[in-house]
Design a protein around this motif. Structure first.
Motif, mmCIF file in Angstrom:
data_model
loop_
_atom_site.group_PDB
_atom_site.id
_atom_site.type_symbol
_atom_site.label_atom_id
_atom_site.label_comp_id
_atom_site.label_asym_id
_atom_site.label_seq_id
_atom_site.Cartn_x
_atom_site.Cartn_y
_atom_site.Cartn_z
ATOM 1 N N MET A 102 26.768 85.952 -6.506
ATOM 2 C CA MET A 102 25.636 86.850 -6.298
ATOM 3 C C MET A 102 25.228 86.737 -4.838
ATOM 4 S SD MET A 102 21.931 86.555 -8.127
ATOM 5 C CE MET A 102 21.630 84.835 -7.806
ATOM 6 N N VAL A 103 24.813 87.871 -4.255
ATOM 7 C CA VAL A 103 24.367 87.837 -2.866
ATOM 8 C C VAL A 103 22.873 87.527 -2.844
ATOM 9 C CG1 VAL A 103 24.088 89.201 -0.752
ATOM 10 C CG2 VAL A 103 26.082 89.588 -2.227
ATOM 11 N N LEU A 104 22.484 86.579 -2.010
ATOM 12 C CA LEU A 104 21.051 86.272 -1.843
ATOM 13 C C LEU A 104 20.612 86.793 -0.480
ATOM 14 C CD1 LEU A 104 20.055 82.591 -2.737
ATOM 15 C CD2 LEU A 104 19.384 84.695 -3.891
ATOM 16 N N ALA A 105 19.561 87.616 -0.464
ATOM 17 C CA ALA A 105 19.019 88.129 0.795
ATOM 18 C C ALA A 105 17.850 87.247 1.208
ATOM 19 C CB ALA A 105 18.557 89.565 0.615
ATOM 20 N N LEU A 106 17.880 86.761 2.447
ATOM 21 C CA LEU A 106 16.964 85.690 2.832
ATOM 22 C C LEU A 106 15.812 86.123 3.726
ATOM 23 C CD1 LEU A 106 19.751 83.044 3.604
ATOM 24 C CD2 LEU A 106 18.446 83.285 1.498
ATOM 25 N N ARG A 107 15.891 87.372 4.260
ATOM 26 C CA ARG A 107 14.848 87.755 5.224
ATOM 27 C C ARG A 107 13.982 88.899 4.705
ATOM 28 N NH1 ARG A 107 18.595 87.165 10.487
ATOM 29 N NH2 ARG A 107 18.794 84.910 10.347
ATOM 30 N N ALA A 108 12.698 88.854 5.072
ATOM 31 C CA ALA A 108 11.727 89.817 4.541
ATOM 32 C C ALA A 108 12.073 91.252 4.929
ATOM 33 C CB ALA A 108 10.328 89.454 5.040
ATOM 34 N N ARG A 109 12.652 91.447 6.101
ATOM 35 C CA ARG A 109 12.884 92.823 6.545
ATOM 36 C C ARG A 109 13.923 93.558 5.683
ATOM 37 N NH1 ARG A 109 15.474 90.256 11.516
ATOM 38 N NH2 ARG A 109 17.694 90.335 11.053
ATOM 39 N N ARG A 164 26.252 84.041 -0.300
ATOM 40 C CA ARG A 164 26.693 84.248 -1.681
ATOM 41 C C ARG A 164 26.571 82.922 -2.415
ATOM 42 N NH1 ARG A 164 32.353 86.160 -2.317
ATOM 43 N NH2 ARG A 164 32.735 85.564 -0.167
ATOM 44 N N VAL A 165 26.072 83.015 -3.649
ATOM 45 C CA VAL A 165 25.991 81.794 -4.456
ATOM 46 C C VAL A 165 26.736 82.041 -5.761
ATOM 47 C CG1 VAL A 165 23.818 80.994 -3.442
ATOM 48 C CG2 VAL A 165 23.745 82.468 -5.428
ATOM 49 N N PRO A 166 27.341 81.003 -6.324
ATOM 50 C CA PRO A 166 28.109 81.191 -7.549
ATOM 51 C C PRO A 166 27.231 81.700 -8.677
ATOM 52 C CG PRO A 166 28.399 78.972 -6.669
ATOM 53 C CD PRO A 166 27.322 79.606 -5.888
ATOM 54 N N MET A 167 27.792 82.608 -9.483
ATOM 55 C CA MET A 167 27.076 83.100 -10.647
ATOM 56 C C MET A 167 28.106 83.469 -11.705
ATOM 57 S SD MET A 167 24.620 86.343 -11.004
ATOM 58 C CE MET A 167 23.793 86.662 -12.523
ATOM 59 N N ILE A 191 30.559 87.178 3.804
ATOM 60 C CA ILE A 191 29.235 86.567 3.569
ATOM 61 C C ILE A 191 29.459 85.097 3.223
ATOM 62 C CG2 ILE A 191 27.121 86.605 2.162
ATOM 63 C CD1 ILE A 191 27.724 89.550 1.530
ATOM 64 N N PRO A 192 28.813 84.203 3.971
ATOM 65 C CA PRO A 192 29.049 82.776 3.704
ATOM 66 C C PRO A 192 28.747 82.417 2.256
ATOM 67 C CG PRO A 192 27.653 83.074 5.635
ATOM 68 C CD PRO A 192 27.830 84.425 5.030
ATOM 69 N N VAL A 193 29.608 81.583 1.696
ATOM 70 C CA VAL A 193 29.410 81.147 0.308
ATOM 71 C C VAL A 193 28.762 79.775 0.316
ATOM 72 C CG1 VAL A 193 30.539 80.595 -1.885
ATOM 73 C CG2 VAL A 193 31.454 82.406 -0.425
ATOM 74 N N LEU A 194 27.753 79.648 -0.492
ATOM 75 C CA LEU A 194 27.081 78.368 -0.618
ATOM 76 C C LEU A 194 27.402 77.829 -1.992
ATOM 77 C CD1 LEU A 194 25.057 76.971 1.301
ATOM 78 C CD2 LEU A 194 23.256 77.872 -0.160
ATOM 79 N N ASP A 195 27.945 76.638 -2.045
ATOM 80 C CA ASP A 195 28.272 76.066 -3.352
ATOM 81 C C ASP A 195 26.970 75.546 -3.951
ATOM 82 O OD1 ASP A 195 29.513 75.216 -5.530
ATOM 83 O OD2 ASP A 195 30.398 73.422 -4.635
ATOM 84 N N TRP A 196 26.408 76.355 -4.810
ATOM 85 C CA TRP A 196 25.012 76.137 -5.153
ATOM 86 C C TRP A 196 24.797 76.443 -6.620
ATOM 87 C CZ3 TRP A 196 20.701 79.292 -2.321
ATOM 88 C CH2 TRP A 196 19.526 78.533 -2.303
ATOM 89 N N ASP A 197 24.133 75.560 -7.314
ATOM 90 C CA ASP A 197 23.828 75.797 -8.718
ATOM 91 C C ASP A 197 22.354 76.183 -8.800
ATOM 92 O OD1 ASP A 197 23.180 75.673 -11.337
ATOM 93 O OD2 ASP A 197 23.711 73.567 -11.641
ATOM 94 N N LEU A 198 22.111 77.440 -9.182
ATOM 95 C CA LEU A 198 20.726 77.935 -9.163
ATOM 96 C C LEU A 198 19.816 77.196 -10.142
ATOM 97 C CD1 LEU A 198 21.142 81.784 -8.745
ATOM 98 C CD2 LEU A 198 20.071 80.222 -7.147
ATOM 99 N N GLN A 199 20.420 76.512 -11.109
ATOM 100 C CA GLN A 199 19.596 75.759 -12.059
ATOM 101 C C GLN A 199 19.298 74.345 -11.552
ATOM 102 O OE1 GLN A 199 18.141 77.122 -14.754
ATOM 103 N NE2 GLN A 199 19.090 79.018 -14.065
ATOM 104 N N ASN A 200 19.844 74.052 -10.370
ATOM 105 C CA ASN A 200 19.659 72.714 -9.816
ATOM 106 C C ASN A 200 18.430 72.689 -8.910
ATOM 107 O OD1 ASN A 200 19.976 70.688 -7.687
ATOM 108 N ND2 ASN A 200 21.943 70.296 -8.661
ATOM 109 N N PRO A 201 17.637 71.601 -8.940
ATOM 110 C CA PRO A 201 16.429 71.565 -8.110
ATOM 111 C C PRO A 201 16.706 71.841 -6.636
ATOM 112 C CG PRO A 201 16.513 69.655 -9.568
ATOM 113 C CD PRO A 201 17.796 70.401 -9.754
#
Ligand code: HEM
Length: 411
Positions: A51-58, A43-46, A14-24
């Motif tokens: 943590m895995v983020l699911a992006l699609r409604a289905r 996947r985003v750092p936690m 699962i692609p990892v996104l270097d991402w801070d969830l507290q960041n705008p």
């Protein structure tokens, strides 16, 4: 037969996104649009892991299904270093952070008594409260919409439902604003203050419950204590925590959604004019589009309880997996032209995803809708020339996204 197991990708794929969830940046819809086109999961750092983020409604139903995942219980608070005290007790007792039978027995008496019919009966009250606040400020220059309107509406309405005397409103509102964080991410520097307020708040709700037990008066709380007595399987702490939980879960969410929807409408004058021309006909569509375009609850986090195949990826048990509400509400598979705010759209979902899905779907949806719709209709009717003064409000990132500020002039 093709060997599907080898075709499946693993968690590590699962692609990892270097991402801070507290960041705008974490709320940037452009970013979601770009990633969603490439992958259904990121996947985003936690903390120490990801943590895995699911992006699609289905994928929503699969992720919230109790056969696949469970709700996080007290672990999020423990990860913050909160191992005891009033905040942890509250989280340990409330329906939102419970699973299975425990969740069911906490939710049932609320669901039975906090019913759609009762909430619909609050419509005239919500319209009257909105009109009263507008009237106080009409033609009198800029007003702090966030504090003097949007925070007032849910607090005054729930106070009315709970039969709280008007003289207690200021302290009730202070408890709400002091303790709202208990449900989400706690600013640890404020922990002692939050816990002090929560203790006072609990004692107040205990008194309300005791009063209805000795003097039932046919209102929500009287019915609620009767329903909990009939079920006989809730502790005193659980009975109280569901009431405090309703108050807190309904405050920041509704308040922030109210600001963002009004701001979007005023930013699209043609749609605002349409609402002003037909407030009752369009208030539901306007509030639904506001909830879709700027959802205030950013995700539905769960923990996988078994190995799960999602969109060709194998997720192991124990993985934190979150439906990104921000992303699924702009999924082009569901919404035409999803990046456009359009109150006339015809593709809103019957079960609006802003209110979650599955067993934990928002227990206050009917009330939230009444408050949002009646607010928009009242402003459109009584103050159609209302404008935002200064900067448009922005949502801060977080589990519950909060508005930074909003000034308006009612005219
Ligand atoms: C715009 C307003 C609102 C939004 C967007 C919203 C959204 C949500 C969402 C997404 C959930 C599910 C969380 C999860 O599954 O992890 C939820 C749960 C809940 N909401 Fe709301 N909510 C709103 C207003 C309210 C109001 C007004 C109340 C009550 C007065 C309320 C009470 C609750 C409760 C008690 C739960 C927990 C349900 C359970 O765990 O079974 N909410 N809400």
């Amino acid at each position: 037969m093709a060997d599907t197991a080898t075709a499946l990708k693993t968690y590590n794929d699962i692609p990892v996104l270097d991402w801070d969830l507290q960041n705008p940046e974490a709320s940037s819809y452009d970013l979601f649009k770009e990633i969603r086109a490439q992958t259904p999961l990121v996947r985003v750092p936690m903390g120490m892991g990801s943590m895995v983020l699911a992006l699609r409604a289905r994928m929503v139903d699969q992720i919230v299904s109790p056969e696949n995942t469970r709700q996080l219980e007290t672990e999020l608070k423990m990860m913050q270093g909160i191992f005891d005290g009033p905040i942890l007790d509250f989280v340990a007792q409330v329906m939102l952070f419970a699973n299975g039978d425990v969740h069911q027995r906490r939710r049932q008496p609320v669901a039975r008594t906090f019913a759609f019919k009762l909430m619909e009966a609050m419509r005239p009250k919500a319209a009257a409260v909105a009109a009263e606040i507008i009237d106080d400020h009409l033609g009198k220059g800029p007003v702090d919409f966030l504090k003097d309107f949007a925070a007032q509406m849910p607090a005054r309405i729930i106070a009315d439902i709970l039969g709280i005397p008007r003289v207690d409103l200021p302290v009730f509102m202070r408890w709400i604003s002091d303790t709202a964080e208990a449900i989400g991410f706690v600013d640890l520097s404020r922990r002692a203050d939050i816990e002090q307020s929560l203790t006072e708040f609990n004692a107040y709700v205990d008194q309300l419950l005791a009063d209805r037990r000795s003097n039932p008066r046919g209102d929500f709380l009287s019915d609620y204590v009767a329903a909990t007595a009939a079920s006989g399987n809730l502790t005193e702490q659980e009975i109280r925590a569901q009431v405090v939980g309703l108050i807190l879960a309904g405050s920041d969410t509704t308040r922030n959604s109210m600001c963002m929807t009004l701001s979007q409408l005023l930013h699209h004058p043609d749609q605002w004019e349409a609402l002003c021309a037909d407030p009752d006909g369009l208030k539901k569509k306007a509030s639904e589009e506001g909830l879709r375009y700027e959802p205030v609850v950013s995700g539905i986090p769960r923990v996988t309880t078994r190995e799960l195949e999602i969109e060709g990826f194998l997720i192991p048990p124990g993985a934190i997996t979150m439906v990104s509400i921000l992303s699924v509400l702009r999924d082009p598979e569901v919404y035409a032209d999803p990046e456009t705010f359009n109150i006339h759209r015809t593709d809103q979902q019957r079960w609006h995803l802003a209110f979650g899905a599955g067993a934990h779907r928002c227990a206050g949806e009917a009330l939230a809708r009444v408050e949002l719709e009646e607010t928009l209709a009242a402003i459109a009717r009584l103050a159609p020339n209302t404008r935002v003064v200064g900067a448009a409000p922005r949502l801060n990132p977080g589990a519950i996204r909060t508005v930074d500020q909003m000034q308006v002039e009612f005219a």
